[in-house]
Structures are given as C-alpha cells and as structure tokens.
Write a protein that holds these residues in place. Structure first.
Motif, PDB file in Angstrom:
ATOM      1  N   ILE A   1     111.401  -6.929  81.051  1.00 39.11           N
ATOM      2  CA  ILE A   1     111.730  -5.534  80.731  1.00 39.11           C
ATOM      3  C   ILE A   1     112.199  -5.841  78.949  1.00 39.11           C
ATOM      4  O   ILE A   1     111.845  -6.215  78.166  1.00 39.11           O
ATOM      5  N   ILE A   2     113.624  -7.028  79.466  1.00 44.49           N
ATOM      6  CA  ILE A   2     113.937  -7.449  78.023  1.00 44.49           C
ATOM      7  C   ILE A   2     112.615  -8.402  77.783  1.00 44.49           C
ATOM      8  O   ILE A   2     112.371  -8.418  76.040  1.00 44.49           O
ATOM      9  N   ASP A   3     111.688  -9.273  77.936  1.00 48.66           N
ATOM     10  CA  ASP A   3     110.735  -9.969  77.398  1.00 48.66           C
ATOM     11  C   ASP A   3     109.419  -9.588  77.236  1.00 48.66           C
ATOM     12  O   ASP A   3     109.240  -9.659  75.858  1.00 48.66           O
ATOM     13  N   THR A   4     109.664  -8.030  77.362  1.00 46.29           N
ATOM     14  CA  THR A   4     108.422  -7.152  76.281  1.00 46.29           C
ATOM     15  C   THR A   4     109.228  -6.208  75.271  1.00 46.29           C
ATOM     16  O   THR A   4     108.719  -5.778  74.868  1.00 46.29           O
ATOM     17  N   GLY A   5     110.671  -6.535  74.864  1.00 45.82           N
ATOM     18  CA  GLY A   5     111.357  -6.261  73.980  1.00 45.82           C
ATOM     19  C   GLY A   5     111.448  -4.788  73.914  1.00 45.82           C
ATOM     20  O   GLY A   5     112.616  -4.228  72.769  1.00 45.82           O
ATOM     21  N   LYS A   6     111.926  -4.219  75.693  1.00 43.97           N
ATOM     22  CA  LYS A   6     112.456  -3.291  75.133  1.00 43.97           C
ATOM     23  C   LYS A   6     113.836  -3.479  75.820  1.00 43.97           C
ATOM     24  O   LYS A   6     114.000  -4.087  76.707  1.00 43.97           O
ATOM     25  N   LYS A   7     114.940  -2.488  76.026  1.00 44.40           N
ATOM     26  CA  LYS A   7     116.035  -2.136  76.583  1.00 44.40           C
ATOM     27  C   LYS A   7     115.803  -1.501  78.054  1.00 44.40           C
ATOM     28  O   LYS A   7     114.911  -1.163  78.012  1.00 44.40           O
ATOM     29  N   VAL A   8     116.474  -2.022  78.774  1.00 48.49           N
ATOM     30  CA  VAL A   8     116.452  -2.258  80.124  1.00 48.49           C
ATOM     31  C   VAL A   8     117.311  -0.594  80.411  1.00 48.49           C
ATOM     32  O   VAL A   8     118.912   0.157  79.700  1.00 48.49           O
ATOM     33  N   ARG A   9     117.005   0.476  80.808  1.00 48.33           N
ATOM     34  CA  ARG A   9     117.847   2.035  81.114  1.00 48.33           C
ATOM     35  C   ARG A   9     116.990   1.281  83.378  1.00 48.33           C
ATOM     36  O   ARG A   9     116.344   1.618  83.462  1.00 48.33           O
TER      37      ARG A   9
ATOM     38  N   MET B   1     122.544  -1.957 101.017  1.00 49.25           N
ATOM     39  CA  MET B   1     120.987  -2.271 100.108  1.00 49.25           C
ATOM     40  C   MET B   1     120.908  -1.847  99.390  1.00 49.25           C
ATOM     41  O   MET B   1     120.802  -0.345  99.094  1.00 49.25           O
ATOM     42  N   LEU B   2     120.327  -2.724  98.457  1.00 48.42           N
ATOM     43  CA  LEU B   2     120.161  -1.236  97.537  1.00 48.42           C
ATOM     44  C   LEU B   2     118.309  -1.745  97.298  1.00 48.42           C
ATOM     45  O   LEU B   2     117.541  -2.787  97.151  1.00 48.42           O
ATOM     46  N   GLN B   3     118.063  -0.457  96.965  1.00 53.55           N
ATOM     47  CA  GLN B   3     115.807  -0.021  97.364  1.00 53.55           C
ATOM     48  C   GLN B   3     116.063  -0.059  95.954  1.00 53.55           C
ATOM     49  O   GLN B   3     116.136   1.188  95.077  1.00 53.55           O
ATOM     50  N   LEU B   4     114.477  -0.313  95.522  1.00 50.55           N
ATOM     51  CA  LEU B   4     113.507  -0.213  94.325  1.00 50.55           C
ATOM     52  C   LEU B   4     112.980   1.840  94.832  1.00 50.55           C
ATOM     53  O   LEU B   4     112.595   1.793  95.959  1.00 50.55           O
ATOM     54  N   LEU B   5     113.250   2.626  93.716  1.00 49.03           N
ATOM     55  CA  LEU B   5     112.782   4.004  94.241  1.00 49.03           C
ATOM     56  C   LEU B   5     111.360   3.675  93.133  1.00 49.03           C
ATOM     57  O   LEU B   5     111.175   2.528  91.984  1.00 49.03           O
ATOM     58  N   ASP B   6     110.072   5.020  93.470  1.00 52.21           N
ATOM     59  CA  ASP B   6     108.970   4.338  93.547  1.00 52.21           C
ATOM     60  C   ASP B   6     108.834   4.808  91.726  1.00 52.21           C
ATOM     61  O   ASP B   6     107.531   4.979  91.377  1.00 52.21           O
ATOM     62  N   PHE B   7     109.825   5.300  90.858  1.00 57.71           N
ATOM     63  CA  PHE B   7     109.781   5.701  89.136  1.00 57.71           C
ATOM     64  C   PHE B   7     110.398   4.462  88.340  1.00 57.71           C
ATOM     65  O   PHE B   7     110.349   4.444  87.274  1.00 57.71           O
ATOM     66  N   THR B   8     110.779   3.009  89.602  1.00 58.80           N
ATOM     67  CA  THR B   8     110.642   1.327  88.377  1.00 58.80           C
ATOM     68  C   THR B   8     109.140   1.536  87.717  1.00 58.80           C
ATOM     69  O   THR B   8     108.525   1.791  88.128  1.00 58.80           O
ATOM     70  N   GLY B   9     109.720   1.074  86.259  1.00 57.09           N
ATOM     71  CA  GLY B   9     107.708   0.888  85.783  1.00 57.09           C
ATOM     72  C   GLY B   9     108.857   0.341  84.268  1.00 57.09           C
ATOM     73  O   GLY B   9     109.330   1.590  83.578  1.00 57.09           O
ATOM     74  N   GLU B  10     107.718   0.080  83.399  1.00 56.08           N
ATOM     75  CA  GLU B  10     108.326   0.268  82.080  1.00 56.08           C
ATOM     76  C   GLU B  10     109.391   0.011  81.347  1.00 56.08           C
ATOM     77  O   GLU B  10     109.690  -1.285  82.056  1.00 56.08           O
ATOM     78  N   ASN B  11     110.367   0.070  81.099  1.00 53.97           N
ATOM     79  CA  ASN B  11     111.619   0.087  81.117  1.00 53.97           C
ATOM     80  C   ASN B  11     112.927   0.447  82.099  1.00 53.97           C
ATOM     81  O   ASN B  11     113.939   0.625  81.413  1.00 53.97           O
ATOM     82  N   ILE B  12     112.496   0.922  83.209  1.00 49.38           N
ATOM     83  CA  ILE B  12     112.886   1.653  84.024  1.00 49.38           C
ATOM     84  C   ILE B  12     113.237   0.811  85.598  1.00 49.38           C
ATOM     85  O   ILE B  12     112.231   0.459  85.759  1.00 49.38           O
ATOM     86  N   ILE B  13     114.627   0.801  85.887  1.00 49.41           N
ATOM     87  CA  ILE B  13     114.773   0.011  86.778  1.00 49.41           C
ATOM     88  C   ILE B  13     115.570   1.645  87.545  1.00 49.41           C
ATOM     89  O   ILE B  13     116.706   1.693  87.538  1.00 49.41           O
TER      90      ILE B  13
ATOM     91  N   ALA C   1     119.173  14.102  86.477  1.00 49.82           N
ATOM     92  CA  ALA C   1     119.325  12.373  85.799  1.00 49.82           C
ATOM     93  C   ALA C   1     117.811  11.875  85.576  1.00 49.82           C
ATOM     94  O   ALA C   1     118.046  10.856  84.630  1.00 49.82           O
ATOM     95  N   LYS C   2     117.148  11.966  86.219  1.00 45.93           N
ATOM     96  CA  LYS C   2     116.215  10.925  86.228  1.00 45.93           C
ATOM     97  C   LYS C   2     115.037  11.591  84.998  1.00 45.93           C
ATOM     98  O   LYS C   2     114.632  10.318  84.420  1.00 45.93           O
ATOM     99  N   GLU C   3     115.554  12.914  84.274  1.00 46.86           N
ATOM    100  CA  GLU C   3     114.915  13.161  83.408  1.00 46.86           C
ATOM    101  C   GLU C   3     116.124  12.481  82.078  1.00 46.86           C
ATOM    102  O   GLU C   3     115.332  11.801  81.103  1.00 46.86           O
ATOM    103  N   TRP C   4     116.832  12.152  81.986  1.00 47.80           N
ATOM    104  CA  TRP C   4     118.060  11.710  80.894  1.00 47.80           C
ATOM    105  C   TRP C   4     117.474  10.377  81.391  1.00 47.80           C
ATOM    106  O   TRP C   4     117.252   9.778  79.937  1.00 47.80           O
ATOM    107  N   ILE C   5     116.684   9.457  82.567  1.00 47.74           N
ATOM    108  CA  ILE C   5     117.145   7.863  81.936  1.00 47.74           C
ATOM    109  C   ILE C   5     115.343   8.202  82.438  1.00 47.74           C
ATOM    110  O   ILE C   5     114.702   7.079  80.840  1.00 47.74           O
ATOM    111  N   LEU C   6     114.649   8.751  81.814  1.00 51.39           N
ATOM    112  CA  LEU C   6     113.406   9.080  81.194  1.00 51.39           C
ATOM    113  C   LEU C   6     112.852   9.149  79.814  1.00 51.39           C
ATOM    114  O   LEU C   6     112.050   8.564  79.188  1.00 51.39           O
ATOM    115  N   ASN C   7     114.003  10.046  79.167  1.00 55.33           N
ATOM    116  CA  ASN C   7     113.520  10.627  78.451  1.00 55.33           C
ATOM    117  C   ASN C   7     113.544   9.636  77.203  1.00 55.33           C
ATOM    118  O   ASN C   7     114.661   8.832  77.018  1.00 55.33           O
TER     119      ASN C   7
END
Length: 136
Positions: free
Chosen positions: A36-44, A1-13, A117-123
């Motif tokens: 995310i793509i509807d806001t014009g951003k790219k997904v991370r 099962m895939l769980q969503l984590l608490d820092f999902t938001g803006e362009n981060i899954i 990893a979080k730092e890299w994806i959030l940067n």
C-alpha cells in the motif's frame, strides 16, 4: 489467528482475529502494508475480533510483555485509520494494544455495527472526525 477478509484491497487491510494472536500475525499483514505505501497511499485497517473463539483473550501468553515490545512499528505514520470491531470487554485492551499506531485515527465499533465500521474505513473522503479514539 488473523484472517484476511474479502474486502482487503487498494489501501484497505481487512482482518478478523478469531483466536490467539502473535508476531506471526503481524508478519502476515506487513507485506500488505508495504504494498500500500509503495503506491503512495496510506493504510486503512479494519480489525474485527470474533468473540466466539472461547478464549480468555486474543494474545499469546507473554506477547504483550515480551514480544509486542520488540516489534518495530516503523509504519505508524503510514496508517491513517483503524476501525476496531468487537465486544465492549475488549475495548480498553485494544486501546492499549494499538498505541504504536497513535498517528492513526482509531474508532471502536461494537460487533453489531460491523457495517458502520466498514463504511467508515472504506470512506475515502477527507472528513473531520469527532469520535475517534485519542491515544495521546
């Protein structure tokens, strides 16, 4: 099962796989990709694999051979980064699994390096990547 984590938001899954994965797990994150793509951003995508599940893998029997090939990843150009976090034994498998996302920069991190990893994806700064997985 895939769980969503608490820092999902803006362009981060942000997700954690803690058991067998299947098409329903992909369908769970698909609406987030569209939002995310509807806001014009790219997904991370932060993808963590919890190795405490005790299973022999994260994929339902036959998903790679039968179902995975039927998934239509129309958004591969909309994903700019994927941080894969797990134990070394899954690294080669994950390189193969993530092939549909070849336009994204992929980095593999060991579980103890979750914060890196979080730092890299959030940067959000544009930077030159020298250590990403090249799926070409």
């Amino acid at each position: 099962m895939l769980q969503l984590l608490d820092f999902t938001g803006e362009n981060i899954i942000a997700t954690r796989a803690n058991d067998l994965l299947g098409i329903k797990d992909y369908e769970k994150i698909h609406p987030f990709i569209h939002n995310i793509i509807d806001t014009g951003k790219k997904v991370r995508w932060y993808f963590e694999m919890d190795d405490d599940s005790g299973s022999n893998g994260f994929w339902e029997d036959g998903i790679i051979e039968i179902n995975y090939g039927k998934m239509n990843f129309t958004h591969s150009a909309d994903i700019e980064r994927i941080a894969i976090v797990g134990v070394k034994k899954w690294e080669n498998s994950m390189r193969s699994i993530m092939k549909p996302f070849t336009k994204a920069k992929l980095m593999y991190f060991d579980l103890p390096d979750r914060e890196k990893a979080k730092e890299w994806i959030l940067n959000q700064q544009v930077e030159i990547e020298t250590n990403y997985i090249d799926n070409k």
